[in-house]
Scaffold this motif. Structure first.
Motif, mmCIF file in Angstrom:
data_model
loop_
_atom_site.group_PDB
_atom_site.id
_atom_site.type_symbol
_atom_site.label_atom_id
_atom_site.label_comp_id
_atom_site.label_asym_id
_atom_site.label_seq_id
_atom_site.Cartn_x
_atom_site.Cartn_y
_atom_site.Cartn_z
ATOM 1 N N GLN A 175 0.892 -1.241 -0.090
ATOM 2 C CA GLN A 175 -0.025 -0.063 0.075
ATOM 3 C C GLN A 175 0.903 1.330 0.102
ATOM 4 O O GLN A 175 2.003 1.165 0.450
ATOM 5 C CB GLN A 175 -1.000 -0.016 1.164
ATOM 6 C CG GLN A 175 -1.949 -1.137 1.118
ATOM 7 C CD GLN A 175 -2.931 -0.997 2.434
ATOM 8 O OE1 GLN A 175 -2.616 -1.831 3.284
ATOM 9 N NE2 GLN A 175 -3.771 -0.324 2.180
ATOM 10 N N ARG A 176 0.265 2.405 -0.383
ATOM 11 C CA ARG A 176 0.904 3.593 -0.435
ATOM 12 C C ARG A 176 1.390 4.063 0.978
ATOM 13 O O ARG A 176 0.771 3.902 2.235
ATOM 14 C CB ARG A 176 -0.081 4.696 -0.854
ATOM 15 C CG ARG A 176 -0.203 4.759 -2.229
ATOM 16 C CD ARG A 176 -1.084 5.942 -2.866
ATOM 17 N NE ARG A 176 -2.241 6.027 -1.987
ATOM 18 C CZ ARG A 176 -3.048 7.101 -1.840
ATOM 19 N NH1 ARG A 176 -2.583 8.339 -2.589
ATOM 20 N NH2 ARG A 176 -4.320 7.091 -1.477
ATOM 21 N N GLY A 177 2.628 4.410 1.116
ATOM 22 C CA GLY A 177 3.222 4.519 2.134
ATOM 23 C C GLY A 177 4.059 3.676 3.022
ATOM 24 O O GLY A 177 4.366 3.624 4.255
ATOM 25 N N THR A 178 4.075 2.482 2.535
ATOM 26 C CA THR A 178 4.693 1.444 3.014
ATOM 27 C C THR A 178 6.423 1.265 2.811
ATOM 28 O O THR A 178 7.179 0.421 3.295
ATOM 29 C CB THR A 178 4.235 -0.116 2.768
ATOM 30 O OG1 THR A 178 3.928 -0.177 1.388
ATOM 31 C CG2 THR A 178 2.823 -0.293 3.395
ATOM 32 N N GLY A 179 6.677 2.282 1.850
ATOM 33 C CA GLY A 179 8.251 2.450 1.623
ATOM 34 C C GLY A 179 8.876 1.521 0.548
ATOM 35 O O GLY A 179 9.957 1.334 0.391
ATOM 36 N N LYS A 180 7.807 1.347 -0.619
ATOM 37 C CA LYS A 180 8.353 0.356 -1.585
ATOM 38 C C LYS A 180 9.571 1.233 -2.433
ATOM 39 O O LYS A 180 10.447 0.619 -3.041
ATOM 40 C CB LYS A 180 7.298 0.476 -2.912
ATOM 41 C CG LYS A 180 6.053 -0.449 -2.097
ATOM 42 C CD LYS A 180 4.955 -0.876 -3.253
ATOM 43 C CE LYS A 180 4.094 0.514 -3.712
ATOM 44 N NZ LYS A 180 3.556 1.183 -2.516
#
Length: 435
Positions: free
Chosen positions: A63-68
């Motif tokens: 998800q957005r914000g998980t640091g991909k």
């Protein structure tokens, strides 16, 4: 006592220390425990690529914000340490992410990104012609698109594909009768780019890797939502074999809903397994009970960025915000930052659990109101800890839940889902008789 200049400056320091940014490898504020847990997806992908013969595909999601993006930077460094030549491409710079995607414009974007990266790093292109000029010739001779006028310059075609929905659609329509030729031409160019890079480094066996970021940001808007999501499924399922490029190792970021929409797509790309980043492990398995180890990790994250944080926040208040964020790092930072402008006096510090409640209420209100049918679905998720997707037509709603973080993904041995903690009271209050 009114807010002193020194205190105001410290609040500003913390506010800026938590600004959203992609961390480069070696950044002193990086905390490995956030994304690694019992397994390190970056280490696994690096090892897989190192062992693969020829080309290969890895899939990476979260998800957005998980640091991909931060983890992709770390993957790039790790692969380079293993001897590979690695290019990073942000696909949002090459294609429109809110419209249907087809294999034609997707591979055009990938090849264009690779072309620009090679040009930047080595100052040249295979055959002394970049991909954009090659594409112009292809469209004019093979597909015979003759009426696009000046837009068919190399720079113009890149900009039009990213910013002009009508142009993108016309290219898609024209290419549909020539998909095999376009795919082959893109693969040929990418293969030639690999050969060119190997010539530049003087090693005919050097691994060449392309990291394709931002694919997970493809999402539908309004009445077009389902068509966009279906196009993503068709891209990664119906055209899976076309996403595997001979000689080139490719890592694609993919939307978190894709594993629900098209499970097993990776198997069609040579056995690719999707590596997933999840929220920080701050809850016990499938429960609402906070995990002390996870809370400690998030306190470490804050301490790395602002060592004197306890002057501004009581530890219990930071733990409360950590729980309220659901373990989503970007949301955690946002909640902390939202608290800071409201401080008016030195005597308010350190902020207590009671003092952060207005921020929690404001963040909750941003997610409201929720339609009744969505409340029913969210309540089923709290009870089963699965996505509870019943039919394809509901996919846009699930994608919205995941994109807007109304639903969060966790892993305690196996993956599970739960609603955003700030929504618990609202969802719990929804009558069971309406389910």
């Amino acid at each position: 006592m009114p807010l002193s200049p020194d205190t105001r400056n410290e609040l500003k320091k913390l506010y800026n220390a938590l600004a959203d940014r992609v961390l480069e490898p070696g950044d002193p504020v990086y905390v490995a425990q956030i994304n690694q847990g019992t397994a390190d997806p970056v280490e696994e992908m690096a090892t897989e690529i190192d062992w693969q013969e020829g080309g290969g595909v890895c899939l990476f999601t979260g998800q957005r914000g998980t640091g991909k993006s931060t983890e992709l930077k770390r993957l790039k460094l790790h692969l380079e340490q293993l001897g590979a030549v690695v290019f990073y491409a942000d696909l949002s710079e090459f294609m429109l992410l809110t419209k249907e995607v087809e294999i034609s414009d997707f591979l055009i974007a990938v090849a264009g990104a690779m072309s620009e990266q090679v040009q930047t790093q080595y100052g040249g292109s295979p055959g002394n012609r970049n991909y954009w000029d090659r594409l112009v010739a292809f469209l004019q001779t093979e597909v015979e698109i003759k009426d696009f006028g000046a837009k068919l310059g190399g720079v113009e075609i890149k900009a039009a594909l990213k910013n002009d929905p009508d142009f993108k659609l016309r290219v898609q329509q024209a290419a549909r009768g020539h998909v095999a030729k376009l795919v082959q031409d893109a693969h040929d160019f990418l293969g030639e780019a690999v050969d060119y890079v190997r010539q530049q480094v003087g090693d005919a066996q050097r691994k060449v890797v392309l990291l394709v970021d931002s694919v997970e940001r493809i999402r539908g808007v309004g009445s077009e939502s389902m068509a966009v999501y279906e196009s993503v499924r068709n891209l990664f399922f119906g055209h899976a074999e076309h996403l595997k490029v001979p000689k080139l190792h490719v890592v694609y970021t993919i939307p978190p809903y894709l594993s629900v929409l098209a499970p097993g797509a990776g198997a069609l790309m040579g056995g690719a397994v999707t590596r997933r980043l999840v929220c920080t492990h701050i809850f016990q398995d499938r429960s609402r009970e906070a995990d002390p180890d996870g809370l400690a990790v998030l306190r470490t994250v804050i301490a790395k960025r602002y060592p004197e944080w306890e002057k501004l926040f009581d530890p219990a208040a930071i733990d409360k915000l950590a729980v309220s964020s659901g373990g989503d790092l970007r949301e955690f930072f946002r909640l902390i930052r939202l608290c800071l402008p409201a401080v008016r006096e030195d005597s308010q510090l350190p902020l207590t659990v009671a003092a952060v409640k207005p921020t929690e209420n404001a963040a909750r209100n941003e997610m409201l109101p929720i339609p009744q049918e969505h409340l029913a679905w969210l309540k089923r998720i709290t009870q089963t800890h699965t996505t509870c997707l019943e039919k394809d037509a509901d996919l846009p709603t699930l994608a919205q839940f995941l994109d807007n973080r109304l639903v969060l993904n966790y892993r305690n041995g196996s993956d599970w889902y739960d609603i955003h903690p700030l929504l618990r009271d609202v969802v719990d209050a929804y009558g069971s008789t309406n389910l």
